[in-house]
Write a protein that holds these residues in place. Structure first.
Motif, short mmCIF file in Angstrom:
data_model
loop_
_atom_site.label_atom_id
_atom_site.label_comp_id
_atom_site.label_asym_id
_atom_site.label_seq_id
_atom_site.Cartn_x
_atom_site.Cartn_y
_atom_site.Cartn_z
N VAL A 1 2.26 18.58 -2.83
CA VAL A 1 3.47 18.40 -2.31
C VAL A 1 3.20 17.43 -1.32
O VAL A 1 3.76 16.24 -0.92
CB VAL A 1 4.23 19.47 -1.68
CG1 VAL A 1 5.54 18.96 -1.18
CG2 VAL A 1 4.86 20.36 -3.01
N GLY A 2 2.10 17.60 -0.23
CA GLY A 2 1.99 16.76 0.82
C GLY A 2 1.46 15.32 0.42
O GLY A 2 2.12 14.22 0.88
N GLN A 3 0.81 15.24 -0.54
CA GLN A 3 0.17 14.12 -1.20
C GLN A 3 1.29 13.23 -1.93
O GLN A 3 1.32 12.04 -1.89
CB GLN A 3 -1.02 14.35 -1.95
CG GLN A 3 -1.78 13.05 -2.55
CD GLN A 3 -2.16 12.14 -1.44
OE1 GLN A 3 -2.66 12.38 -0.66
NE2 GLN A 3 -2.46 10.86 -1.84
N PHE A 4 1.84 14.06 -3.06
CA PHE A 4 2.60 13.10 -3.93
C PHE A 4 4.18 13.31 -3.40
O PHE A 4 4.71 12.23 -3.98
CB PHE A 4 2.47 13.80 -5.27
CG PHE A 4 1.22 13.62 -5.91
CD1 PHE A 4 0.70 12.60 -6.02
CD2 PHE A 4 0.40 14.93 -6.00
CE1 PHE A 4 -0.81 12.30 -6.50
CE2 PHE A 4 -0.90 14.75 -6.28
CZ PHE A 4 -1.40 13.47 -6.71
N VAL A 5 4.50 14.24 -2.65
CA VAL A 5 6.23 13.96 -2.10
C VAL A 5 6.12 13.41 -0.99
O VAL A 5 7.08 12.59 -0.61
CB VAL A 5 6.78 15.37 -2.33
CG1 VAL A 5 8.11 15.28 -2.11
CG2 VAL A 5 6.43 16.08 -3.82
N LEU A 6 5.34 13.90 0.15
CA LEU A 6 5.41 13.56 1.58
C LEU A 6 4.81 12.26 2.02
O LEU A 6 5.35 11.42 2.63
CB LEU A 6 5.15 14.81 2.14
CG LEU A 6 6.03 16.10 1.90
CD1 LEU A 6 5.41 16.98 2.90
CD2 LEU A 6 7.35 15.90 2.82
N TYR A 7 3.59 12.09 1.48
CA TYR A 7 2.78 11.02 1.93
C TYR A 7 3.37 9.65 1.49
O TYR A 7 3.66 9.48 0.23
CB TYR A 7 1.44 11.28 1.57
CG TYR A 7 0.41 10.19 2.04
CD1 TYR A 7 0.16 10.11 3.63
CD2 TYR A 7 -0.29 9.29 1.45
CE1 TYR A 7 -0.57 8.96 4.17
CE2 TYR A 7 -1.00 8.29 1.85
CZ TYR A 7 -1.30 8.29 3.35
OH TYR A 7 -2.05 7.30 3.81
N ASP A 8 3.32 8.84 2.18
CA ASP A 8 3.69 7.43 2.01
C ASP A 8 2.60 6.39 2.87
O ASP A 8 2.70 6.38 3.86
CB ASP A 8 5.09 7.06 2.49
CG ASP A 8 5.47 5.64 2.32
OD1 ASP A 8 4.71 4.62 1.67
OD2 ASP A 8 6.49 5.32 2.55
N PRO A 9 1.94 5.91 1.98
CA PRO A 9 0.66 5.14 2.45
C PRO A 9 1.19 3.83 3.36
O PRO A 9 0.35 3.21 4.26
CB PRO A 9 -0.01 4.45 1.32
CG PRO A 9 0.77 4.78 -0.03
CD PRO A 9 1.75 5.81 0.52
N ASP A 10 2.54 3.56 3.03
CA ASP A 10 3.04 2.08 3.91
C ASP A 10 3.71 2.74 5.29
O ASP A 10 3.71 1.99 5.93
CB ASP A 10 4.08 1.47 3.04
CG ASP A 10 3.30 0.95 1.77
OD1 ASP A 10 2.19 0.70 1.69
OD2 ASP A 10 3.88 0.93 0.59
N ALA A 11 3.84 3.87 5.32
CA ALA A 11 4.55 4.17 6.48
C ALA A 11 3.80 4.64 7.75
O ALA A 11 2.59 4.43 7.57
CB ALA A 11 5.11 5.75 6.28
N THR A 12 4.21 4.19 8.90
CA THR A 12 3.38 4.18 10.14
C THR A 12 3.16 5.88 10.52
O THR A 12 3.63 6.71 9.83
CB THR A 12 4.19 3.69 11.31
OG1 THR A 12 5.36 4.52 11.43
CG2 THR A 12 4.65 2.31 11.12
#
Ligand code: ASP
Length: 447
Positions: free
Chosen positions: A21-32
């Motif tokens: 869930v952390g990797q595929f739902v929450l993490y956004d590589p473009d976010a600060t």
């Protein structure tokens, strides 16, 4: 399915589901960094409330009653010297082996050699500033002398209630040892007090059992928040080799060195013991805190690990702050990595400085998340001083370089804490040989 197996399976499920869930739902590589921290803050707080706080709530009362009861169970206070001495010898010996292993791996593999520091300098400086490492280092001990003064001062507080309020485990352990010896020497007159303490111990252990049923959901929330904040992608890339060195070293120490010690000196099947400690290992990995794991360590060492009451109560309580194989090994690899990345060659003499200071810095690090990265500044400062002692104008490693490894530190913290805690469990099993249960021992933890 046995209740125990079901719980372990659920905790594992929580861990894997949290990472996904952390990797595929929450993490956004473009976010600060701030945006990610904000979006995961709710989960972090929920995990903290559900699992970590209840465990932490138990630490001080549990350490107090378990150490008093363990010391009383020793019977003769003279045995305390033997048990205490053997425990400290085990802590010091395995920590020195861990640092030596870290130094050997980092010297052989040279994980920092291919790093172009100029490309990473801005990110490193930014991370160093954002995570307030400089402030933490400044407010912490400046050097080894300060660190030890703080440790010794902490051990002898003028107000034991304040020490309890401050969560000063070492002070509580020492106070409990004194009280345990006094109650033993007082004999029959003190028996009611010992009985009350035993009764509290049995009660606290029940609470630990209840809290463990919150672990699956707590672990899910904590891991989801942690992975959601940093993502798993930074585990590969320029720091990949460094991560491999730390994790490889931790694995060798945890799966080869400590099992060997346990097999040779403890006459115990080490891998069966490792399996028996699975809940402790999962809790340490997810919480990244030896102290928060302590209630589980004490309960599981006694309940399934075959440790005597004396050893299971005394060794982990002391080890949670003093015995940190994982942190010591990690500090050695990290410091060598940073010096290599910065292009400063260290001689054998400077590696000896790392050996001594990393060992002591690990002893001084409290059992909380991220403690190792702060005490690492002590090791870097000591090596810098030894460099200038030889050649006054020799280059120094600036502390902002710590920012280089901050991005992956949460993950490495989880790994090193696991070894820290497993080292305490192995210690408890070893000390069981010199302080076994006796027929008359009450065993509230098995109730
Ligand atoms: N988190 C570690 C522990 O609690 C300490 C560290 O940061 O190395 O054992």
């Amino acid at each position: 399915m046995r209740k125990d197996t079901l719980l372990t399976a659920l905790i594992l499920l929580g861990l894997v589901a949290g990472a996904l869930v952390g990797q595929f739902v929450l993490y956004d590589p473009d976010a600060t960094r701030e945006a990610l921290a904000q979006s995961t803050a709710g989960l972090q707080t929920a995990g903290d409330l559900i699992f970590i706080r209840p465990l932490r709530m138990l630490i001080i009362p549990l350490v107090f009653v378990s150490v008093v009861s363990g010391v009383c169970a020793l019977g003769e206070p003279s045995k305390l010297g033997l048990v205490g001495g053997a425990t400290l010898l085990y802590f010091a010996g395995t920590t020195l082996v861990a640092v030596t292993l870290g130094l050997a791996i980092a010297t052989a593999v040279q994980p920092g050699a291919g790093i172009d520091i100029s490309l990473l300098e801005n990110t490193a400086r930014q991370g160093f500033a954002e995570e307030n490492v400089a402030a933490k280092v400044q407010s912490g001990p400046g050097g080894l002398g300060d660190a030890f003064l703080a440790l010794v001062e902490g051990m002898v507080p003028s107000n034991i209630l304040k020490a309890a309020v401050d969560g000063n485990i070492l002070a509580i352990v020492l106070f409990a040892i004194f009280l345990g010896v006094a109650l033993t020497l007082a004999g029959k007159a003190a028996q009611p007090a010992v009985a009350v303490i035993e009764a509290f111990l049995a009660g606290f252990m029940k609470i630990v059992g209840w809290i463990m049923w919150l672990a699956p959901i707590g672990v899910f929330l904590i891991i989801a928040a942690r992975v959601g904040q940093t993502g798993l992608s930074n585990l590969v890339g320029p720091l990949g080799m460094y991560i491999l060195c730390v994790v490889g070293g931790l694995l060798i120490q945890g799966a080869v060195v400590l099992p060997l010690v346990l097999w040779v000196f403890g006459r115990t099947n080490p891998y069966r013991f490792l399996l028996q400690m699975r809940k402790v290992i999962l809790t340490a990995f997810s919480t990244a805190s030896s102290s928060a794991t302590l209630p589980v360590t004490i309960e599981e060492c006694r309940r399934v690990g075959g440790c005597s009451k004396r050893a299971a109560t005394f060794v982990p309580a002391l080890g949670a702050t003093v015995n940190m194989n994982g942190t010591a090994l990690y500090e050695a690899v990290a410091v060598l990595f940073l010096f290599q990345a910065f292009g400063i060659e260290l001689t054998m003499a400077q590696q000896m400085v790392i050996l001594v200071t990393a060992t002591l810095a690990a002893v001084g690090a409290p059992g909380i998340p991220g403690a190792g990265i702060v005490t690492m500044a002590i090791v870097i400062n000591a090596v810098n001083s030894s460099l200038t002692a030889i050649a006054p104008d020799s280059p120094q490693l600036p502390l902002w370089t710590i920012g280089l490894i901050l991005g992956v530190d949460r993950f490495l913290d989880m790994c090193r804490t696991t070894l820290n805690v497993f080292g305490d469990c192995v210690g408890a099993r070893l000390i069981t040989r010199i302080a076994p249960d006796e027929p008359g021992d009450t065993t509230p933890m098995l109730a």
